[in-house]
Design a protein around this motif. Structure first.
Motif, short mmCIF file in Angstrom:
data_model
loop_
_atom_site.label_atom_id
_atom_site.label_comp_id
_atom_site.label_asym_id
_atom_site.label_seq_id
_atom_site.Cartn_x
_atom_site.Cartn_y
_atom_site.Cartn_z
N ASP A 1 0.84 -1.20 0.00
CA ASP A 1 0.00 0.00 0.00
C ASP A 1 0.88 1.26 0.00
O ASP A 1 0.59 2.23 -0.72
CB ASP A 1 -0.94 -0.01 1.20
N ASP A 2 1.94 1.23 0.80
CA ASP A 2 2.83 2.39 0.85
C ASP A 2 3.49 2.62 -0.51
O ASP A 2 3.60 3.77 -0.98
CB ASP A 2 3.90 2.18 1.92
N GLN B 1 2.37 1.64 -3.43
CA GLN B 1 1.35 2.11 -4.37
C GLN B 1 1.07 3.60 -4.17
O GLN B 1 0.94 4.35 -5.15
CB GLN B 1 0.06 1.29 -4.20
N ARG B 2 0.98 4.04 -2.94
CA ARG B 2 0.74 5.46 -2.67
C ARG B 2 1.93 6.30 -3.17
O ARG B 2 1.75 7.39 -3.74
CB ARG B 2 0.52 5.69 -1.19
N MET C 1 1.76 9.10 -6.01
CA MET C 1 2.25 10.46 -5.75
C MET C 1 3.28 10.85 -6.80
O MET C 1 3.29 12.00 -7.29
CB MET C 1 2.85 10.55 -4.35
#
Length: 206
Positions: free
Chosen positions: A163-164, A166-167, A171
């Motif tokens: 998830d990190d 992907q974020r 960004m």
């Protein structure tokens, strides 16, 4: 005359005797000894004795005097009161048989006890082995549970990292997109000023 009278009595006694067609086994009663006589009555002379419990063969009987003619194991033939004969073996002969039966039963019980003890020991070994297998399965199950918990934690951590990332990628794309848009906007503003404009007369001449 006396001899003739005695012979007549003897013949009369033998003629009154009832013959037994087949020899029958009998047993002397449980007394110390039983007297044997030469004829079927108390008036005949004694010829010997037989031991209590001895097996004899009944040859014939005399209904008048209740005597029976017997033959013992040694082959002697004599007369004996029927009251002193029995169809069943005497206690003296049955006691050893009973003692042997008791011994045989005791041996069987001993063998049964030994066999039962052996079976019990075998069952205890099987139960102990089963307990060991069950305990081993419990330990293995516990280890698998612990490994599952660790794996679940690793999966959760991996999901968080995913998830990190992907974020972070999103960004970055936003930043790249914003940069491209900014550059385009800037170029759009600067290019008109950088390219010289033609005069109208020049356009008419062309």
């Amino acid at each position: 005359m006396k001899k003739i009278h005695l012979i007549s009595l003897t013949l009369l006694a033998f003629s009154a005797a009832t013959a037994v067609h087949a020899e029958e086994k009998r047993y002397v009663s449980d007394e110390l000894t039983t007297w044997l006589r030469s004829g079927p009555g108390d008036q005949y002379r004694l010829t010997g004795t037989v031991n209590a419990g001895e097996e004899v063969s009944l040859l014939q009987t005399n209904e008048n005097t209740h005597y029976g003619q017997v033959r013992d194991a040694s082959g002697r033939t004599a007369w004996i009161p029927l009251s002193q004969l029995s169809n069943d073996p005497s206690l003296r002969t049955r006691v050893p048989q009973l003692e042997q039966q008791v011994k045989d039963l005791s041996d069987k019980l001993t063998n049964i006890d030994s066999s039962w003890n052996q079976r019990t020991a075998d069952m205890q070994k099987k139960v102990a082995a089963s307990d060991g297998i069950i305990n081993g399965l419990k330990n293995e199950n516990e280890q698998l549970k612990n490994q599952l918990i660790v794996a679940q934690k690793k999966v959760s951590a991996a999901n968080v990292q995913l998830d990190d990332k992907q974020r972070a990628i999103i960004m970055q794309w936003f930043m790249y997109g914003g940069g491209v848009a900014g550059i385009g906007l800037l170029l759009g503003l600067l290019l008109p000023h950088m390219i010289p404009r033609r005069k109208r007369s020049d356009r008419w001449m062309n």
